[in-house]
Write a protein that holds these residues in place. Structure first.
Motif, PDB file in Angstrom:
ATOM      1  N   PHE A  87       0.817  -1.210   0.000  1.00 16.46           N
ATOM      2  CA  PHE A  87       0.000   0.000   0.000  1.00 16.46           C
ATOM      3  C   PHE A  87       0.854   1.265   0.000  1.00 16.46           C
ATOM      4  N   TYR A  88       0.483   2.197  -0.879  1.00 21.09           N
ATOM      5  CA  TYR A  88       0.925   3.576  -0.692  1.00 21.09           C
ATOM      6  C   TYR A  88       0.086   4.161   0.434  1.00 21.09           C
ATOM      7  N   SER A  89      -1.229   4.148   0.266  1.00 19.74           N
ATOM      8  CA  SER A  89      -2.145   4.519   1.350  1.00 19.74           C
ATOM      9  C   SER A  89      -3.536   4.022   1.022  1.00 19.74           C
ATOM     10  N   HIS A 129      -0.992  -0.048  -3.688  1.00 18.65           N
ATOM     11  CA  HIS A 129      -2.339   0.498  -3.853  1.00 18.65           C
ATOM     12  C   HIS A 129      -2.466   1.908  -3.260  1.00 18.65           C
ATOM     13  N   ALA A 130      -3.244   2.742  -3.945  1.00 16.30           N
ATOM     14  CA  ALA A 130      -3.634   4.055  -3.413  1.00 16.30           C
ATOM     15  C   ALA A 130      -5.134   4.185  -3.640  1.00 16.30           C
ATOM     16  N   PHE A 131      -5.900   4.001  -2.571  1.00 19.81           N
ATOM     17  CA  PHE A 131      -7.347   4.000  -2.683  1.00 19.81           C
ATOM     18  C   PHE A 131      -7.932   5.232  -1.989  1.00 19.81           C
ATOM     19  N   ALA A 132      -9.017   5.754  -2.561  1.00 18.93           N
ATOM     20  CA  ALA A 132      -9.801   6.815  -1.931  1.00 18.93           C
ATOM     21  C   ALA A 132      -8.894   7.978  -1.493  1.00 18.93           C
ATOM     22  N   GLY A 134      -6.113   8.015  -0.062  1.00 15.97           N
ATOM     23  CA  GLY A 134      -4.713   7.799  -0.412  1.00 15.97           C
ATOM     24  C   GLY A 134      -4.416   8.203  -1.838  1.00 15.97           C
ATOM     25  N   PHE A 135      -5.375   7.955  -2.738  1.00 15.78           N
ATOM     26  CA  PHE A 135      -5.244   8.390  -4.126  1.00 15.78           C
ATOM     27  C   PHE A 135      -5.293   9.908  -4.201  1.00 15.78           C
ATOM     28  N   MET A 136      -6.196  10.513  -3.422  1.00 11.63           N
ATOM     29  CA  MET A 136      -6.267  11.979  -3.393  1.00 11.63           C
ATOM     30  C   MET A 136      -4.958  12.574  -2.901  1.00 11.63           C
ATOM     31  N   LEU A 137      -4.371  11.966  -1.871  1.00  9.29           N
ATOM     32  CA  LEU A 137      -3.084  12.427  -1.364  1.00  9.29           C
ATOM     33  C   LEU A 137      -2.054  12.462  -2.486  1.00  9.29           C
ATOM     34  N   SER A 138      -2.017  11.402  -3.274  1.00 12.50           N
ATOM     35  CA  SER A 138      -1.089  11.342  -4.395  1.00 12.50           C
ATOM     36  C   SER A 138      -1.383  12.423  -5.427  1.00 12.50           C
ATOM     37  N   MET A 139      -2.666  12.657  -5.692  1.00 10.48           N
ATOM     38  CA  MET A 139      -3.043  13.660  -6.690  1.00 10.48           C
ATOM     39  C   MET A 139      -2.673  15.071  -6.258  1.00 10.48           C
ATOM     40  N   TYR A 140      -2.595  15.313  -4.961  1.00 12.35           N
ATOM     41  CA  TYR A 140      -2.207  16.639  -4.486  1.00 12.35           C
ATOM     42  C   TYR A 140      -0.708  16.898  -4.603  1.00 12.35           C
ATOM     43  N   HIS A 141       0.076  15.876  -4.976  1.00 14.65           N
ATOM     44  CA  HIS A 141       1.475  16.080  -5.348  1.00 14.65           C
ATOM     45  C   HIS A 141       1.527  16.635  -6.773  1.00 14.65           C
ATOM     46  N   ASP A 142       2.670  17.184  -7.143  1.00 11.23           N
ATOM     47  CA  ASP A 142       2.820  17.729  -8.492  1.00 11.23           C
ATOM     48  C   ASP A 142       2.932  16.635  -9.552  1.00 11.23           C
ATOM     49  N   PHE A 152      -3.070  -0.668  -7.549  1.00  9.90           N
ATOM     50  CA  PHE A 152      -4.092   0.043  -8.307  1.00  9.90           C
ATOM     51  C   PHE A 152      -4.361   1.382  -7.626  1.00  9.90           C
ATOM     52  N   VAL A 153      -4.851   2.331  -8.418  1.00  5.15           N
ATOM     53  CA  VAL A 153      -5.424   3.558  -7.866  1.00  5.15           C
ATOM     54  C   VAL A 153      -6.923   3.495  -8.106  1.00  5.15           C
ATOM     55  N   SER A 154      -7.678   3.998  -7.151  1.00  3.98           N
ATOM     56  CA  SER A 154      -9.136   3.934  -7.274  1.00  3.98           C
ATOM     57  C   SER A 154      -9.787   4.930  -6.331  1.00  3.98           C
TER      58      SER A 154
END
Length: 285
Positions: A87-89, A129-132, A134-142, A152-154
């Motif tokens: 997991f990433y998050s 995996h980066a879910f929910a 955790g995926f948003m956290l990743s998206m807030y990076h550049d 997976f991302v989801s």
């Protein structure tokens, strides 16, 4: 790697931590960009078993790590990744969220805002995996680099009936194509690394070496030197920033939408009732 500092994550029974390191000076991925100063590449590796949930203690520790880098070290590039291979998050712990007063305003929006406006380039290295959330956290990076063969991302809130609030939606709307945004939100689609690259969700695939190569190729280490990097991001993402800063306004807007929806629902039910009466009269004839 050179360890710069280690921060314990409270409420993890002594097992959770965020470690900040520099990559090795002889990294093979940087051989074609010898001008890249690895002492200005900060790798934040977070480990909070079992799946790096975004709890208040996790978020507070992450924010402290970002503060330390900004105020104690030269400007450079921040890479975040997970020390847990699977997991990433895995996003929010909904039970903890329910027990934490003003969790969104005091914790989650603060972290999202900090990353969105951080005065250096930020890269999320998705090793699993980066879910929910955790995926948003990743998206807030550049930028995002994703493992091509695992994870997976989801955005899977649709599956368990939790609606997304404005700052959760806004970052996807700002960074993705309309069709990808639709598929992620309205289908809760799980996307692997190769498809994520094809759809523009991530900027590359690979692990830490590929991420370092990405840093060198784009010459990211020097991008924050003029001191306006964060300002440029504030202007780029002004709409997203507004949503993060106006939680009460978002709730008021949602309340207005719900009131209007209820009104339209009543009108629709009335029309159906009148139609039903007409159908009943036809049946008698």
């Amino acid at each position: 790697m050179t360890t710069l500092f280690t921060l314990p994550i409270p409420a993890t029974n002594g097992t959770g931590r965020i470690v900040c390191t520099n990559p090795p000076a002889n990294s093979p991925s940087l051989k074609d960009s010898p001008e890249t100063d690895v002492s200005k590449i900060y790798i934040l590796t977070f480990t909070s078993a079992p799946d790096n949930r975004l709890t208040p203690s996790f978020i507070s520790t992450f924010l402290l790590a970002l503060d330390i880098i900004e105020h104690r070290y030269p400007k450079g590039v921040v890479i975040s990744t997970s020390g847990i291979s699977k997991f990433y998050s895995n996003g929010l712990d909904l039970e903890v969220v329910a027990q934490t007063e003003e969790f969104l305003e005091r914790y989650l929006w603060v972290l999202f805002r900090r990353l969105l406006t951080y005065p250096m380039p930020t890269i999320s290295l998705l090793n699993g995996h980066a879910f929910a959330g955790g995926f948003m956290l990743s998206m807030y990076h550049d930028y995002r680099i994703m493992n091509p063969s695992r994870g997976f991302v989801s955005v899977n809130e649709l599956d368990f009936g939790v609606p997304l609030q404005t700052p959760m939606m806004a970052i996807f709307r700002a960074k993705l194509s309309p069709s990808t945004f639709r598929d992620l939100i309205l289908e809760a689609r799980r996307v692997g690394g190769k498809e994520a690259l094809e759809r523009g969700i991530v900027d590359g695939v690979g692990g830490i070496e590929e991420t370092l190569g990405f840093v060198g190729e784009r010459k990211l280490v020097g991008k924050a030197n003029t001191g306006i990097y964060g300002i440029m991001k504030e202007e780029m993402y002004g709409g997203v920033l507004g949503g993060l800063d106006d939680h009460k306004g978002n709730l008021a807007w949602r309340e207005g939408v719900e009131e209007r929806k209820a009104e339209l629902d009543r009108e629709g039910a009335k029309r159906v009732e009148e139609w039903g009466k007409g159908e009943k009269g036809k049946a008698k004839l």
